[in-house]
Scaffold this motif. Structure first.
Motif, PDB file in Angstrom:
ATOM      1  N   ASP A   9       0.834  -1.208   0.000  1.00  0.00           N
ATOM      2  CA  ASP A   9       0.000   0.000   0.000  1.00  0.00           C
ATOM      3  C   ASP A   9       0.865   1.252   0.000  1.00  0.00           C
ATOM      4  O   ASP A   9       0.588   2.213  -0.730  1.00  0.00           O
ATOM      5  N   LEU A  13       0.817   4.085  -2.909  1.00  0.00           N
ATOM      6  CA  LEU A  13       0.519   5.483  -2.591  1.00  0.00           C
ATOM      7  C   LEU A  13       1.665   6.391  -3.012  1.00  0.00           C
ATOM      8  O   LEU A  13       1.448   7.453  -3.602  1.00  0.00           O
ATOM      9  N   PHE A  20      -8.394   4.631  -6.505  1.00  0.00           N
ATOM     10  CA  PHE A  20      -9.427   5.047  -5.569  1.00  0.00           C
ATOM     11  C   PHE A  20     -10.778   4.989  -6.270  1.00  0.00           C
ATOM     12  O   PHE A  20     -10.907   5.429  -7.411  1.00  0.00           O
ATOM     13  N   ASN A  21     -11.765   4.454  -5.575  1.00  0.00           N
ATOM     14  CA  ASN A  21     -13.126   4.355  -6.082  1.00  0.00           C
ATOM     15  C   ASN A  21     -13.995   5.302  -5.262  1.00  0.00           C
ATOM     16  O   ASN A  21     -14.673   4.902  -4.328  1.00  0.00           O
ATOM     17  N   ILE A  22     -13.929   6.581  -5.620  1.00  0.00           N
ATOM     18  CA  ILE A  22     -14.628   7.617  -4.869  1.00  0.00           C
ATOM     19  C   ILE A  22     -16.094   7.649  -5.305  1.00  0.00           C
ATOM     20  O   ILE A  22     -16.395   7.865  -6.477  1.00  0.00           O
ATOM     21  N   PHE A  62     -16.329   9.313  -0.840  1.00  0.00           N
ATOM     22  CA  PHE A  62     -15.076   8.693  -0.399  1.00  0.00           C
ATOM     23  C   PHE A  62     -15.008   7.264  -0.904  1.00  0.00           C
ATOM     24  O   PHE A  62     -16.009   6.685  -1.305  1.00  0.00           O
ATOM     25  N   ASP A  63     -13.792   6.735  -0.902  1.00  0.00           N
ATOM     26  CA  ASP A  63     -13.553   5.344  -1.246  1.00  0.00           C
ATOM     27  C   ASP A  63     -13.828   4.533   0.017  1.00  0.00           C
ATOM     28  O   ASP A  63     -13.075   4.603   0.984  1.00  0.00           O
ATOM     29  N   LYS A  66     -11.027   2.235   1.377  1.00  0.00           N
ATOM     30  CA  LYS A  66      -9.876   2.960   1.920  1.00  0.00           C
ATOM     31  C   LYS A  66     -10.195   3.586   3.275  1.00  0.00           C
ATOM     32  O   LYS A  66      -9.362   3.579   4.181  1.00  0.00           O
ATOM     33  N   ILE A 145      -4.020   8.370   2.544  1.00  0.00           N
ATOM     34  CA  ILE A 145      -5.387   8.063   2.087  1.00  0.00           C
ATOM     35  C   ILE A 145      -6.308   9.253   2.349  1.00  0.00           C
ATOM     36  O   ILE A 145      -7.070   9.662   1.465  1.00  0.00           O
ATOM     37  N   LYS A 148      -5.652  12.047  -0.070  1.00  0.00           N
ATOM     38  CA  LYS A 148      -6.221  11.781  -1.410  1.00  0.00           C
ATOM     39  C   LYS A 148      -7.713  12.101  -1.451  1.00  0.00           C
ATOM     40  O   LYS A 148      -8.282  12.265  -2.518  1.00  0.00           O
ATOM     41  N   HIS A 149      -8.347  12.176  -0.305  1.00  0.00           N
ATOM     42  CA  HIS A 149      -9.757  12.550  -0.210  1.00  0.00           C
ATOM     43  C   HIS A 149      -9.926  14.047   0.066  1.00  0.00           C
ATOM     44  O   HIS A 149     -11.015  14.500   0.386  1.00  0.00           O
TER      45      HIS A 149
END
Length: 176
Positions: A9, A13, A20-22, A62-63, A66, A145, A148-149
């Motif tokens: 991970d 990253l 990412f599956n937002i 959000f994912d 994650k 993580i 990234k959001h």
């Protein structure tokens, strides 16, 4: 397994290759899932797992996997450093963010160690109460993580009185 997964991970990253599956999700549902999966781990000791949800919290993008990874890491860390007492996961809606905190009644973190918490390969010397080792990557991965959001994560603690790890995710205005 955890060591290998953390390193994989971390590498994904760092290289920008983690997918990412937002999507729009309910943070209360994610916290409820963590409560169910972590309850048996937490309650093996003399620790109560408490959850306080905000029924008026809006859905957030959000994912899910994650954020579940972040929550799992934070609860696992709380278990490592809490011999007895409680771990409380709380969801709140403040201004334009959803705020999630994982608070414990554990040993806490010395003030001088707080700036190092989210560093790569950092493990603080916490003494005899620490139950198991780790990779020193968990909180660094959590930080990446959440970043990234477009969120933020931080810790608050007073040594001897427990810790709180808090993250916020932005609430995006609905257009339509």
């Amino acid at each position: 397994n955890r060591l290998i997964n953390d390193i994989l991970d971390f590498e994904k990253l760092e290289s920008g290759k983690m997918a990412f599956n937002i999507q729009e999700n309910d943070i209360n549902d994610a916290v409820t899932e963590i409560e169910k999966t972590m309850r048996s781990v937490v309650e093996q000791g003399k620790i109560d797992l408490l959850v306080e949800l905000d029924k008026n919290v809006p859905k957030v993008k959000f994912d899910r996997d994650k954020i579940l990874q972040v929550l799992t890491n934070l609860v696992n860390n709380a278990v490592k450093f809490t011999e007895k007492g409680f771990i409380k996961i709380k969801v709140e809606h403040e201004d334009n963010v959803v705020k999630v905190s994982v608070r414990d009644s554990g040993i806490g973190i010395k003030e001088e160690d707080l700036p190092r918490l989210f560093g790569k390969f950092e493990q603080l010397n916490t003494g005899v109460l620490r139950k198991t080792g780790g990779t020193g990557l968990g909180l660094s991965i959590c930080k990446d993580i959440i970043a990234k959001h477009n969120g933020k994560i931080w810790a608050e603690s007073k040594y001897g009185e427990g810790s709180a790890f808090i993250f916020v995710l932005p609430v995006r205005e609905q257009r339509g």
